[in-house]
Design a protein around this motif. Sequence first.
Motif, short mmCIF file in Angstrom:
data_model
loop_
_atom_site.label_atom_id
_atom_site.label_comp_id
_atom_site.label_asym_id
_atom_site.label_seq_id
_atom_site.Cartn_x
_atom_site.Cartn_y
_atom_site.Cartn_z
N TYR A 171 0.85 -1.18 0.00
CA TYR A 171 0.00 0.00 0.00
C TYR A 171 0.89 1.24 0.00
CZ TYR A 171 -3.55 3.42 1.08
OH TYR A 171 -4.37 4.52 1.01
N LEU A 172 0.73 2.08 -0.98
CA LEU A 172 1.51 3.32 -1.09
C LEU A 172 3.00 3.12 -0.84
CD1 LEU A 172 -0.27 6.44 0.45
CD2 LEU A 172 0.30 5.94 -1.92
N GLY A 173 3.57 2.14 -1.51
CA GLY A 173 5.02 1.98 -1.44
C GLY A 173 5.52 1.15 -0.28
N ILE B 66 2.82 11.47 1.60
CA ILE B 66 2.38 10.27 2.28
C ILE B 66 1.77 10.69 3.62
CG2 ILE B 66 3.17 8.10 3.33
CD1 ILE B 66 3.68 7.84 0.46
N PRO B 67 0.59 10.18 3.96
CA PRO B 67 0.00 10.54 5.26
C PRO B 67 0.92 10.10 6.39
CG PRO B 67 -1.59 9.41 3.87
CD PRO B 67 -0.28 9.31 3.18
N ARG C 209 0.16 4.94 6.98
CA ARG C 209 -0.20 5.62 5.74
C ARG C 209 -1.60 5.26 5.25
NH1 ARG C 209 4.68 4.81 2.29
NH2 ARG C 209 5.69 5.08 4.30
N PHE C 210 -2.19 4.27 5.89
CA PHE C 210 -3.52 3.86 5.46
C PHE C 210 -4.62 4.56 6.27
CE2 PHE C 210 -6.95 0.47 5.37
CZ PHE C 210 -7.28 0.67 4.03
N HIS C 211 -4.22 5.30 7.31
CA HIS C 211 -5.23 5.72 8.26
C HIS C 211 -6.36 6.59 7.69
CE1 HIS C 211 -2.98 9.56 9.06
NE2 HIS C 211 -4.21 10.01 9.29
N PRO C 212 -6.10 7.46 6.72
CA PRO C 212 -7.25 8.24 6.23
C PRO C 212 -8.33 7.37 5.62
CG PRO C 212 -5.16 9.18 5.46
CD PRO C 212 -4.85 7.83 6.04
N LYS D 37 -2.43 6.56 18.06
CA LYS D 37 -1.28 5.99 17.38
C LYS D 37 -1.33 6.10 15.85
CE LYS D 37 1.11 3.36 20.61
NZ LYS D 37 1.99 2.22 20.80
N CYS D 38 -2.47 5.69 15.27
CA CYS D 38 -2.52 5.57 13.81
C CYS D 38 -2.04 6.82 13.07
CB CYS D 38 -3.92 5.18 13.36
SG CYS D 38 -4.37 3.55 13.95
N PRO D 39 -2.54 8.02 13.41
CA PRO D 39 -2.10 9.17 12.60
C PRO D 39 -0.72 9.69 12.96
CG PRO D 39 -3.80 9.82 14.17
CD PRO D 39 -3.49 8.38 14.44
#
Lengths: 340, 369, 515
Positions: free
Chosen positions: B262-264, B317-318, B322-325, B346-348
């Motif tokens: 996912y995203l690299g 990249i967030p 990086r998947f959190h959004p 944690k996630c963001p």
Amino acid sequence: MRWLVIKAVNLLIVLVAVTFIVAAMTSGPMAQIQINQYKQALQQQVKNQLGLTPQERMEWVNERLQTYIESQGLNKPWYILSLKYTIDLLKFTDLNSTTLTSMYWHQGSRKVLYIIGERIPFSILLFTTSSILTLLFALPLALYAARSPGGRVDNTVITWSVFGVSMPWWWLAMVFIYLFAYKWHIFAGPGAQTDWTNIVDVLRRMALPVITVTILSIGDSAFRMRNILLDTFNEDFVTVARAKGVPEHDVLMKHVLRAAAPPIVTIVLFSLVLSVVNGAIITELVFNWFGMGRLYWDAIESNDVPVLVELTYITTLLYLLTRFALDILYTYLDPRVKRA
Amino acid sequence: MYSTDIGEKILEANNLKVWFPVSQSFIDNLKGKAKLYVHAVDGISFEVHERETFCLVGESGCGKTTTGKAILRLVPVTSGSVIFKPSKSVLSDLRENGVSVDSDGRVDLVSIPQKKFKPLRRDLQIVYQDPYGSMNPRYRIRDVVGEAIDVHKMVSTREEKEEMIIRVLDKVRLTPAEDFIDRYPHQLSGGQRQRVAIARAIILNPRLVIADEPVSMLDVSIRAEILELFNELKRDIGLSYIFITHDLAVARYVCNRIAVMYLGKIVEMGEAREIISDPLHPYTKALVAAIPDPNPENRKKIREVPIIGEVPSAINIPPGCRFHPRCVYYNRAVGGQEGMAKLVDKCPKEEPPFKEVKPGRRVACWLHD
Amino acid sequence: MPNLKHWKESFSTNSRIIWMSFSGKTGIILLILFLVMAGYVVAFYYPTITTEYAQGVTALWPYKYPVNAPPCWSVSNKFNQRIDIRYGDLNKTGIEKTLITVQGLFGPIKIEGYKTEYFYKFKYKSNAFPSDVLVSTAVRVGENVSFIKLYYTLDRPDGSRITFYDSTLQTGKITALYGAIERKGNNISVLPLGLTYISQSNRIYSFLMRSLQKLYANTSIIVNPIIDNELLFAKVVNGSKGETLVPLKGDYTINITAVFLPEKGVSPTSNRGSVNLTSFEWKFMPNCYGLFGTDNQARPIGLGLLLGVPFAFVIGFTVTFVSTFVGAIYGTLAGFWKDIRGEALMRVADIVNSLPFLPILIVLSYIFRQSITLMVLAGLMILLFWAGPVIVIRSAALQISEQLYVEAARASGAGASRIIFRHIFPQVLPYTIAIAVLSIPGIIVTEAGLALLGFGDPTAPTWGKMLQNAYNSQAILNGWWWTYLFPGLALVVFSATFLLLGRAIEPIVAPKLQK
Ligand SMILES: Nc1ncnc2c1ncn2[C@@H]1O[C@H](COP(=O)(O)OP(=O)(O)OP(=O)(O)O)[C@@H](O)[C@H]1O
Ligand code: SF4
Ligand SMILES: [Mg+2]
């Protein structure tokens, strides 16, 4: 912005390189030719010097030749001369002509800028007039042609362009001079005495060059405009506009012409600048028209390297500036062009 | 397609990164603005074994192709290493060229200069997604397939070359080979072209073939045949594959192990069957849920694990995970679902570690921390 | 890898497509026509006649063809009579005794001498004048002739007489009264020369001038200083436009009479004591020639048009194919190298493209003018034109180099040179061919322009040189329109051929080239 700076730097590099190349190509051999010519003239003169022994004659010639060479700076090697010319021009120092002089306004002056300044109006007069005329005829022709490809107008444009490209301007000039000036006596020929302050005289004199250049330019211009318009007609937004029921006239004016404007402007401007600066040496010669092209020939014939170099410098500068300006214009007129 | 005869490790990627610089305006550069990059591949690690089909799965644009090309050195690698164990003949050629080889006879593909990379191309090959664009339209099949023979000067006579080409065409079931050898690519069907592409890849007996979505552009009806060919070749000549696909249904059919990108980044990696039957990462769950399933009962899953929004750009990249959004779990946590409070923090902010949650299974998600 | 079969296949399909379009068909037909002409010239006229034509060997052409004759279809009033009087046609009287009046010590005295007479009578029937009358007349006087007087006259139907010569001659040698003397070893031959534009230093000029002035004394016709052959056969009529000349039809008689006295004891019939006409010709040249006319050196324009074909091919093909080939390789490299090298290549090409090419060509030709040949010219043009196609080729190469199959080749281990020459360049080649064909017109026109300025190969009769000759001989002012109309048209048709072909090829090989 970055591309703009890069382009500006490129412009400068090309300008300097072209100027230097022309200076380098011409200064060496032309200097040699000039020396030989002067030597021959001296050898003629020495025959009038009575009572000299052959030995003394040779000395007489050599002495004067040496002074001449030094006074004209012909003893310097070609690269020094070329560099000097290029640097002078970059510093906006006007060069001094070696043989040509100005004819009308700064009579007898050897400043190259004056000489060029005298000729440029002739070129502009001739080529702006014919460019405007060309546009006036070519654009409607192109529009008609592009609207019905394969139709009669289209075929005319295509045939015309074939002749426009494969026919030398100066040849048509010769034919027209014979017909219009010598046979039917409608317009003034190349040998006619012209009073440049008299508008009727000027018109009679410029009629033939303008007609010749215009007739041959129309074909090529109309053909290229037709191709551009044809592409535009086939673009999606035109089809959409038509499908939406926009009147054909509006489609043409609002959509097609607006989208096709940038490349058409480019064609017209480029051919104008190119012919003003150097496109028409032989045509101007045949018409005895004292424009920039003719000046090139005069400079070459009289071995006038400074005129040749500065002329090249100015014409190249004009050409490059036009290209530069068009690049900018293009980017702002046409959002599809990426500023890469 | 789990086979038990998986052998030793032949390739190992460590923290591989491929960043493409974004062209920026001159003024921005003057202002000292940080240079921007497309983080196409953003630090991934995995290993491939002999006779294994290792799959890279993920949405379009997540960097699968770039990973493959980075291994082949077809794109410049930003950092990381790719340790590869070449075959004996390649190894001796490399040694001759003065490439440093470790005691196990392994080399780092990333640190070899381009000029000395050539022998390795005999061991590492690629089959492209597009069977139309990947062949010179002016080349006959014999030229397409035989090019590598010429380049590596594998044979000295015309007859030998011809023989090699015919043998490999037979192997990919383009029979009779004599019938195909003088055709042009446009005279073949898509499936036949892809067979040619495979023939081109295997003609020099490579160790590892990177198959970049080799069936995605083919008719559904012939996909199975081509996939079967891949499996067959693995069995017959002991190939390993890095098999790239965005289609878990295909992955299920050919892969031994799967890495979900996912995203690299790789977000989950493990045995193929396990990943599909029991996805752990929310993103994997979403992918698995999207597999068309004939069983109507399973279709509920789609509603269960939806995915929110669009893929963000690979330039920005967030932060954190990086998947959190787009993550449903994180969003539920933000929505106040109990027992998930730690995700909100944690996630963001913090990037989840790529942790081994059971033997041979790694996930990067705070849910499984 | 030579994909001959592929090329053959695509050639046959493509040529069919080209043939289907109107411009393609016209182009192919014209091309074949020109090729046949070129082949004919190379087989039958090269190199002697082409060189003779280019250099305009003076005495040769005017003897065969009229000077400055317009094409016959444009002349309504043709001189359609064949009058060519040779030596053998002359009537000759034997040597007769006659009384000669000589200046004695105490006034004129008559003594007995000899006379020999040649004469010829012809009828002038045409309503038009000949373009010229070529005349050669030479007389040999024996070394032992002590007295000689020669009368050379033309008697006109109206009774008037025009005198060409009425004076003594040197003894012991051949004197050419008119004509160009040509010595080949011991043989002396006299080639006829036109009567029009006789130079003032000529032997017969003053005699002719005197009798013509007498003939037209009471008219408005001005005889001085250029003599036109028309005056010999004309009468004055008073028309609406004032006095004009029309041919005087009727019987004319040419008479050459020598009165002489050999030295004592020398026979008047012996070689040493006699006077003999050794060469004689009067040839009336037509006032028009063929379909295309002739130029000021009597060279037929039509022949020149034909002779120019192979040279147009040579210059057009050499320059375009060499320069586009160089440009194509250069552009391919510039497209392949996406780093600083590619940039540098583009910069150089940009510089070459920005050079004012015609002035530079003129300067270069000026410098090399002593040793200029077609190949030097071609070389100079290549030097300036190679960068022309670089931009188009580069963008094509750029596109191709980003194709997947190029990457596939790299993945197979192919190096730069293999990718460039096996993958990119062959794909660029069709563009190159279209560009080359389309640039032939420009080259042809440029060569003609340089020739017009005087920078042409002196041994190559190109159309440009014909135009130069016309331009320099003031053909426009003199109304000799055929001398520049037809070479120009040949140039246009030849250029148009390739333009048409190029346009027919273009959409097949490079659909995007037109933009
Ligand atoms: N040469 C390049 N220059 C700049 N960016 C690139 C380049 N190649 C790929 N990218 C970018 O890198 C990212 C990953 O691309 P990649 O082709 O690896 O994705 P993918 O997973 O193979 O997608 P797909 O399934 O569509 O093939 C994308 O955002 C892409 O735009
Ligand atoms: S770490 Fe958080 S945001 Fe990322 S996938 Fe797991 S739950 Fe979702
Ligand atoms: Mg991909």
